[in-house]
Scaffold this motif. Structure first.
Motif, PDB file in Angstrom:
ATOM      1  N   UNK A 129       0.835  -1.196   0.000  1.00 28.27           N
ATOM      2  CA  UNK A 129       0.000   0.000   0.000  1.00 28.27           C
ATOM      3  C   UNK A 129       0.869   1.244   0.000  1.00 28.27           C
ATOM      4  N   UNK A 130       0.307   2.337  -0.476  1.00 28.16           N
ATOM      5  CA  UNK A 130       1.032   3.611  -0.505  1.00 28.16           C
ATOM      6  C   UNK A 130       1.475   4.010   0.906  1.00 28.16           C
ATOM      7  N   UNK A 131       0.594   3.813   1.869  1.00 31.19           N
ATOM      8  CA  UNK A 131       0.915   4.200   3.248  1.00 31.19           C
ATOM      9  C   UNK A 131       2.083   3.387   3.793  1.00 31.19           C
ATOM     10  N   UNK A 132       2.194   2.130   3.414  1.00 35.32           N
ATOM     11  CA  UNK A 132       3.307   1.293   3.878  1.00 35.32           C
ATOM     12  C   UNK A 132       4.633   1.808   3.327  1.00 35.32           C
ATOM     13  N   UNK A 133       4.635   2.219   2.078  1.00 36.12           N
ATOM     14  CA  UNK A 133       5.867   2.744   1.491  1.00 36.12           C
ATOM     15  C   UNK A 133       6.236   4.088   2.118  1.00 36.12           C
ATOM     16  N   UNK A 134       5.222   4.888   2.420  1.00 35.24           N
ATOM     17  CA  UNK A 134       5.502   6.165   3.097  1.00 35.24           C
ATOM     18  C   UNK A 134       6.099   5.908   4.477  1.00 35.24           C
ATOM     19  N   UNK A 135       5.653   4.848   5.140  1.00 33.06           N
ATOM     20  CA  UNK A 135       6.190   4.508   6.460  1.00 33.06           C
ATOM     21  C   UNK A 135       7.668   4.126   6.370  1.00 33.06           C
ATOM     22  N   UNK A 136       8.060   3.469   5.266  1.00 33.85           N
ATOM     23  CA  UNK A 136       9.473   3.133   5.071  1.00 33.85           C
ATOM     24  C   UNK A 136      10.305   4.409   5.020  1.00 33.85           C
ATOM     25  N   UNK A 137       9.810   5.405   4.307  1.00 38.11           N
ATOM     26  CA  UNK A 137      10.533   6.680   4.228  1.00 38.11           C
ATOM     27  C   UNK A 137      10.587   7.362   5.586  1.00 38.11           C
ATOM     28  N   UNK A 138       9.481   7.300   6.326  1.00 36.87           N
ATOM     29  CA  UNK A 138       9.458   7.933   7.647  1.00 36.87           C
ATOM     30  C   UNK A 138      10.523   7.323   8.562  1.00 36.87           C
ATOM     31  N   UNK A 139      10.610   5.997   8.544  1.00 38.62           N
ATOM     32  CA  UNK A 139      11.597   5.326   9.381  1.00 38.62           C
ATOM     33  C   UNK A 139      13.014   5.714   8.954  1.00 38.62           C
ATOM     34  N   UNK A 140      13.224   5.895   7.651  1.00 39.53           N
ATOM     35  CA  UNK A 140      14.543   6.267   7.138  1.00 39.53           C
ATOM     36  C   UNK A 140      14.831   7.756   7.300  1.00 39.53           C
ATOM     37  N   UNK A 141      13.837   8.515   7.772  1.00 38.43           N
ATOM     38  CA  UNK A 141      14.036   9.948   7.962  1.00 38.43           C
ATOM     39  C   UNK A 141      14.060  10.736   6.670  1.00 38.43           C
ATOM     40  N   UNK A 142      13.349  10.251   5.654  1.00 37.96           N
ATOM     41  CA  UNK A 142      13.338  10.904   4.336  1.00 37.96           C
ATOM     42  C   UNK A 142      11.974  11.529   4.100  1.00 37.96           C
ATOM     43  N   UNK A 143      11.975  12.787   3.686  1.00 40.28           N
ATOM     44  CA  UNK A 143      10.732  13.487   3.345  1.00 40.28           C
ATOM     45  C   UNK A 143      10.543  13.392   1.841  1.00 40.28           C
ATOM     46  N   UNK A 144       9.449  12.768   1.423  1.00 37.65           N
ATOM     47  CA  UNK A 144       9.195  12.572  -0.005  1.00 37.65           C
ATOM     48  C   UNK A 144       8.852  13.896  -0.675  1.00 37.65           C
ATOM     49  N   UNK A 145       9.313  14.053  -1.909  1.00 37.10           N
ATOM     50  CA  UNK A 145       8.949  15.229  -2.704  1.00 37.10           C
ATOM     51  C   UNK A 145       7.464  15.153  -3.048  1.00 37.10           C
ATOM     52  N   UNK A 146       6.804  16.294  -3.090  1.00 36.36           N
ATOM     53  CA  UNK A 146       5.378  16.355  -3.392  1.00 36.36           C
ATOM     54  C   UNK A 146       5.180  16.999  -4.760  1.00 36.36           C
ATOM     55  N   UNK A 147       4.647  16.222  -5.690  1.00 37.11           N
ATOM     56  CA  UNK A 147       4.359  16.724  -7.027  1.00 37.11           C
ATOM     57  C   UNK A 147       2.966  17.353  -7.015  1.00 37.11           C
ATOM     58  N   UNK A 148       2.847  18.650  -7.277  1.00 41.21           N
ATOM     59  CA  UNK A 148       1.523  19.293  -7.221  1.00 41.21           C
ATOM     60  C   UNK A 148       0.530  18.721  -8.222  1.00 41.21           C
ATOM     61  N   UNK A 149       1.003  18.061  -9.275  1.00 42.12           N
ATOM     62  CA  UNK A 149       0.063  17.466 -10.236  1.00 42.12           C
ATOM     63  C   UNK A 149      -0.743  16.344  -9.589  1.00 42.12           C
ATOM     64  N   UNK A 150      -0.222  15.778  -8.475  1.00 38.40           N
ATOM     65  CA  UNK A 150      -0.950  14.721  -7.778  1.00 38.40           C
ATOM     66  C   UNK A 150      -2.176  15.251  -7.040  1.00 38.40           C
ATOM     67  N   UNK A 151      -2.341  16.567  -7.013  1.00 34.64           N
ATOM     68  CA  UNK A 151      -3.527  17.164  -6.404  1.00 34.64           C
ATOM     69  C   UNK A 151      -4.353  17.938  -7.435  1.00 34.64           C
ATOM     70  N   UNK A 152      -3.992  17.823  -8.717  1.00 32.58           N
ATOM     71  CA  UNK A 152      -4.661  18.568  -9.784  1.00 32.58           C
ATOM     72  C   UNK A 152      -5.880  17.781 -10.260  1.00 32.58           C
ATOM     73  N   UNK A 153      -7.064  18.272  -9.951  1.00 35.40           N
ATOM     74  CA  UNK A 153      -8.292  17.544 -10.245  1.00 35.40           C
ATOM     75  C   UNK A 153      -8.639  17.515 -11.730  1.00 35.40           C
ATOM     76  N   UNK A 154      -7.833  18.130 -12.573  1.00 31.92           N
ATOM     77  CA  UNK A 154      -8.051  17.997 -14.019  1.00 31.92           C
ATOM     78  C   UNK A 154      -7.711  16.584 -14.487  1.00 31.92           C
ATOM     79  N   UNK A 155      -6.911  15.862 -13.711  1.00 33.76           N
ATOM     80  CA  UNK A 155      -6.490  14.519 -14.095  1.00 33.76           C
ATOM     81  C   UNK A 155      -7.432  13.468 -13.502  1.00 33.76           C
TER      82      UNK A 155
END
Length: 277
Positions: free
Chosen positions: A129-155
């Motif tokens: 799941x997406x949340x599980x992969x985000x948890x891997x980054x959290x444990x590693x102390x890495x902040x994922x980059x946020x692509x604004x297109x992932x919040x663009x409701x045109x898609x």
């Protein structure tokens, strides 16, 4: 990349594709390069130009072409991406909403080839799941980059993702598994279509004579293959309409190919050139 490095230390390289579509993309690629340097993972930033038209589709084509070229230059045997169960579920539901057939509903495959190429493409995280992969980054102390297109409701995908976020009764992993089952069905249909082609299709006068014996789902694949080999562009709806016409004993065109029913079977030929005044 963190999981691949942990599983295969010393055997993994990484690449970041910079499409140049956002001002932040260069800094994001540099962030990945720094992380790879800390892990002693070889890294390359691949800058690509994206053609006009469907932005996401063209970016995808440019991305995979660049990754395949990079992998071959580096002597790598495969490319792995981090597509996960949420991606698969979103794809399945989007394609259901477009009345896609079995091939479309199969979603992305765990093992296939790079689009337009023959290098192996692996997606080992389709059960995550997406949340599980985000948890891997959290444990590693890495902040994922946020692509604004992932919040663009045109898609379409963004709207589907938002709808799924508020639908807790859907089992995302089960949806992803269903896509996998459909991939198995798609493979079986293609196996049957290949045998139908071998047994029932012959070349004739620059075209193909098809003596259909299979169910419609198989016939559609045989027709699409013939259209492609004759230089046409098989479209799903057009191929279905051609099959309907030929089944009635009529003639029809599809993607630059003319089909007509004869006493010997269905004859498929390139469309004659149009007359000009």
């Amino acid at each position: 990349m963190l999981l691949a490095h942990a599983a295969f230390p010393g055997s993994v390289e990484a690449a970041t594709v910079d499409h140049g579509l956002r001002p932040e993309s260069a800094d994001e690629a540099a962030m990945v390069a720094r992380l790879c340097a800390e892990l002693s993972v070889p890294h390359a930033t691949l800058r690509v130009a994206v053609a006009g038209g469907n932005l996401q589709d063209e970016a995808r084509k440019a991305r995979y072409a660049a990754l395949e070229g990079w992998a071959r230059e580096r002597g790598l045997s495969a490319i792995a991406t981090a597509h996960h169960a949420d991606d698969q579920a979103e794809t399945l539901l989007m394609r259901l909403n477009r009345a896609s057939g079995v091939t479309g509903l199969a979603g992305v495959r765990a093992r296939t080839h790079v689009p337009g190429g023959d290098l192996v493409l692996l997606r080992p995280l389709l059960g995550w799941r997406r949340a599980e992969l985000r948890a891997v980054l959290d444990v590693a102390g890495i902040v994922a980059a946020q692509d604004p297109s992932n919040a663009d409701e045109r898609f379409d995908r963004v709207r589907m993702r938002q709808a799924l976020a508020g639908t807790d009764w859907l089992d995302i992993l089960a949806l992803a598994q269903s896509a996998g089952h459909l991939a198995d069905a798609d493979q079986a249909l293609q196996w049957a279509a290949d045998r139908e082609w071998e047994a029932q299709v012959t070349e004739q006068d620059g075209g193909y004579l098809y003596r259909p014996r299979a169910p419609r789902a198989i016939r559609l694949r045989v027709l699409a293959k013939a259209i492609g080999l004759l230089g046409g562009l098989p479209r799903g709806g057009g191929v279905a309409q051609l099959d309907d016409a030929l089944t009635r004993g009529s003639a029809a065109n599809c993607g630059g190919v003319a089909g007509r029913s004869t006493v010997d079977g269905w004859l498929l030929e390139p469309e004659p050139p149009r007359r000009t005044r």
